[in-house]
Design a protein around this motif. Structure first.
Motif, PDB file in Angstrom:
ATOM      1  N   THR A  15       0.789  -1.233   0.000  1.00 39.36           N
ATOM      2  CA  THR A  15       0.000   0.000   0.000  1.00 39.36           C
ATOM      3  C   THR A  15       0.820   1.282   0.000  1.00 39.36           C
ATOM      4  O   THR A  15       0.299   2.337  -0.364  1.00 39.36           O
ATOM      5  CB  THR A  15      -0.921   0.030   1.223  1.00 39.36           C
ATOM      6  N   GLY A  16       2.088   1.211   0.450  1.00 35.22           N
ATOM      7  CA  GLY A  16       2.874   2.422   0.588  1.00 35.22           C
ATOM      8  C   GLY A  16       2.624   3.163   1.881  1.00 35.22           C
ATOM      9  O   GLY A  16       3.136   4.282   2.065  1.00 35.22           O
ATOM     10  N   GLU A  17       1.833   2.590   2.791  1.00 33.02           N
ATOM     11  CA  GLU A  17       1.564   3.243   4.071  1.00 33.02           C
ATOM     12  C   GLU A  17       2.830   3.303   4.918  1.00 33.02           C
ATOM     13  O   GLU A  17       3.771   2.527   4.719  1.00 33.02           O
ATOM     14  CB  GLU A  17       0.476   2.477   4.823  1.00 33.02           C
ATOM     15  N   ASN A  18       2.823   4.218   5.889  1.00 31.89           N
ATOM     16  CA  ASN A  18       3.922   4.245   6.835  1.00 31.89           C
ATOM     17  C   ASN A  18       3.731   3.136   7.869  1.00 31.89           C
ATOM     18  O   ASN A  18       2.701   2.439   7.881  1.00 31.89           O
ATOM     19  CB  ASN A  18       4.054   5.616   7.503  1.00 31.89           C
ATOM     20  N   HIS A  19       4.709   2.994   8.752  1.00 34.27           N
ATOM     21  CA  HIS A  19       4.667   1.878   9.702  1.00 34.27           C
ATOM     22  C   HIS A  19       3.469   1.969  10.633  1.00 34.27           C
ATOM     23  O   HIS A  19       2.807   0.947  10.915  1.00 34.27           O
ATOM     24  CB  HIS A  19       5.965   1.858  10.522  1.00 34.27           C
ATOM     25  N   GLN A  21       0.509   3.402  10.156  1.00 35.96           N
ATOM     26  CA  GLN A  21      -0.741   3.104   9.471  1.00 35.96           C
ATOM     27  C   GLN A  21      -0.890   1.603   9.214  1.00 35.96           C
ATOM     28  O   GLN A  21      -1.964   1.021   9.441  1.00 35.96           O
ATOM     29  CB  GLN A  21      -0.808   3.876   8.147  1.00 35.96           C
ATOM     30  N   ALA A  22       0.183   0.991   8.721  1.00 31.98           N
ATOM     31  CA  ALA A  22       0.111  -0.437   8.434  1.00 31.98           C
ATOM     32  C   ALA A  22      -0.067  -1.260   9.707  1.00 31.98           C
ATOM     33  O   ALA A  22      -0.844  -2.225   9.738  1.00 31.98           O
ATOM     34  CB  ALA A  22       1.367  -0.877   7.680  1.00 31.98           C
ATOM     35  N   SER A  24      -1.496  -0.278  12.491  1.00 29.33           N
ATOM     36  CA  SER A  24      -2.857  -0.067  12.975  1.00 29.33           C
ATOM     37  C   SER A  24      -3.846  -0.946  12.216  1.00 29.33           C
ATOM     38  O   SER A  24      -4.782  -1.506  12.801  1.00 29.33           O
ATOM     39  CB  SER A  24      -3.239   1.408  12.841  1.00 29.33           C
ATOM     40  N   TRP A  25      -3.634  -1.090  10.925  1.00 28.29           N
ATOM     41  CA  TRP A  25      -4.510  -1.955  10.126  1.00 28.29           C
ATOM     42  C   TRP A  25      -4.380  -3.418  10.546  1.00 28.29           C
ATOM     43  O   TRP A  25      -5.378  -4.114  10.718  1.00 28.29           O
ATOM     44  CB  TRP A  25      -4.202  -1.792   8.646  1.00 28.29           C
ATOM     45  N   ILE A  26      -3.159  -3.871  10.704  1.00 21.46           N
ATOM     46  CA  ILE A  26      -2.934  -5.271  11.066  1.00 21.46           C
ATOM     47  C   ILE A  26      -3.530  -5.570  12.439  1.00 21.46           C
ATOM     48  O   ILE A  26      -4.155  -6.613  12.660  1.00 21.46           O
ATOM     49  CB  ILE A  26      -1.442  -5.604  11.015  1.00 21.46           C
ATOM     50  N   ARG A  27      -3.372  -4.654  13.378  1.00 21.66           N
ATOM     51  CA  ARG A  27      -3.935  -4.876  14.703  1.00 21.66           C
ATOM     52  C   ARG A  27      -5.459  -4.872  14.692  1.00 21.66           C
ATOM     53  O   ARG A  27      -6.087  -5.573  15.485  1.00 21.66           O
ATOM     54  CB  ARG A  27      -3.411  -3.809  15.661  1.00 21.66           C
ATOM     55  N   ALA A  77      -1.945   4.281  -0.775  1.00 18.19           N
ATOM     56  CA  ALA A  77      -3.336   3.870  -0.970  1.00 18.19           C
ATOM     57  C   ALA A  77      -3.716   2.973   0.189  1.00 18.19           C
ATOM     58  O   ALA A  77      -3.057   1.964   0.429  1.00 18.19           O
ATOM     59  CB  ALA A  77      -3.508   3.141  -2.303  1.00 18.19           C
ATOM     60  N   SER A  78      -4.760   3.332   0.903  1.00 21.33           N
ATOM     61  CA  SER A  78      -5.198   2.565   2.067  1.00 21.33           C
ATOM     62  C   SER A  78      -6.562   1.952   1.789  1.00 21.33           C
ATOM     63  O   SER A  78      -7.598   2.574   2.034  1.00 21.33           O
ATOM     64  CB  SER A  78      -5.263   3.451   3.316  1.00 21.33           C
TER      65      SER A  78
END
Length: 226
Positions: A15-19, A21-22, A24-27, A77-78
């Motif tokens: 996605t190109g997200e920062n650490h 953001q990524a 937070s999504w995984i959690r 892109a999120s």
């Protein structure tokens, strides 16, 4: 490396997200929806495909944005579960991205049209909600109304007419009904009834030529004396 860290790194690569953001999504979601879930509805998929095609399509003087910081001017892109998608343009390219997304046409004898047909915008917090007219599908772009005005200026410099740079998006569900006011009943114009409409539309009748019969006259024929 822990499993969460590996999944976070994989999400960032996709996605190109920062650490943050990524992670937070995984959690929040784990891998239940995959690293980058697809849109659920076909209409949302069509909108996202149209946006990507508009960014990648070279038309006249409008060339695709360079791929140095992100594909076609998009740094991150999120995609979320359902039909949620948020896009972050590369720093300073917000107006350039909007220039390629919003519809515009050239001034040639046979004009060329760029952008997504029927695309509108509306402010949604820190984002601009992009969607087609009379539809509910949306993509959030990290930009501001000032970037839309700048896109219109760039459009004019390129010799193009920006069709939708100043038109905002109105979602069908966001339209608020009009509030009834305390208008006196005597001030309200009521439409005429069916009988009145028929009387107005029909030609005026001429009076009968024969003698007028009173209501007390008998219904049987009257014999004149000889």
């Amino acid at each position: 490396m822990a499993k969460a860290d590996r999944n976070t790194a994989a999400r960032r690569a996709v996605t190109g997200e920062n650490h943050a953001q990524a992670l937070s999504w995984i959690r929040a979601h784990g891998l239940l929806h995959g690293l980058a879930p697809d849109a659920v509805s076909a209409e949302q998929q069509a909108l996202e495909a149209a946006l990507l095609f508009a960014l990648a399509r070279p038309v006249g003087s409008l060339h695709p944005l360079p791929l140095t910081e992100g594909p076609f001017g998009i740094a991150k892109a999120s995609p979320g579960p359902g039909d949620d998608l948020r896009l972050w343009p590369t720093t300073g390219s917000e107006a350039e991205v909007l220039l390629r997304l919003l519809p515009s046409r050239s001034s040639d004898s046979v004009p060329t049209v760029t952008g997504v047909a029927g695309l509108r915008w509306a402010r949604d917090g820190r984002y601009l909600a992009l969607g087609r007219v009379r539809t509910s599908e949306r993509v959030l772009l990290a930009a501001r109304p000032g970037d839309v005005r700048e896109a219109g200026r760039l459009c004019a410099e390129a010799g193009r007419a920006c069709c939708r740079c100043g038109i905002r998006l109105t979602a069908p569900s966001s339209r608020t009904p009009r509030v009834a006011t305390s208008t006196p009943s005597s001030a309200i114009r009521r439409p005429p009834g069916a009988a009145r409409c028929a009387a107005r539309s029909s030609p005026a009748r001429s009076p009968p030529s024969g003698p007028r019969v009173s209501p007390s006259s008998p219904s049987w024929p009257v014999t004149r004396p000889r």
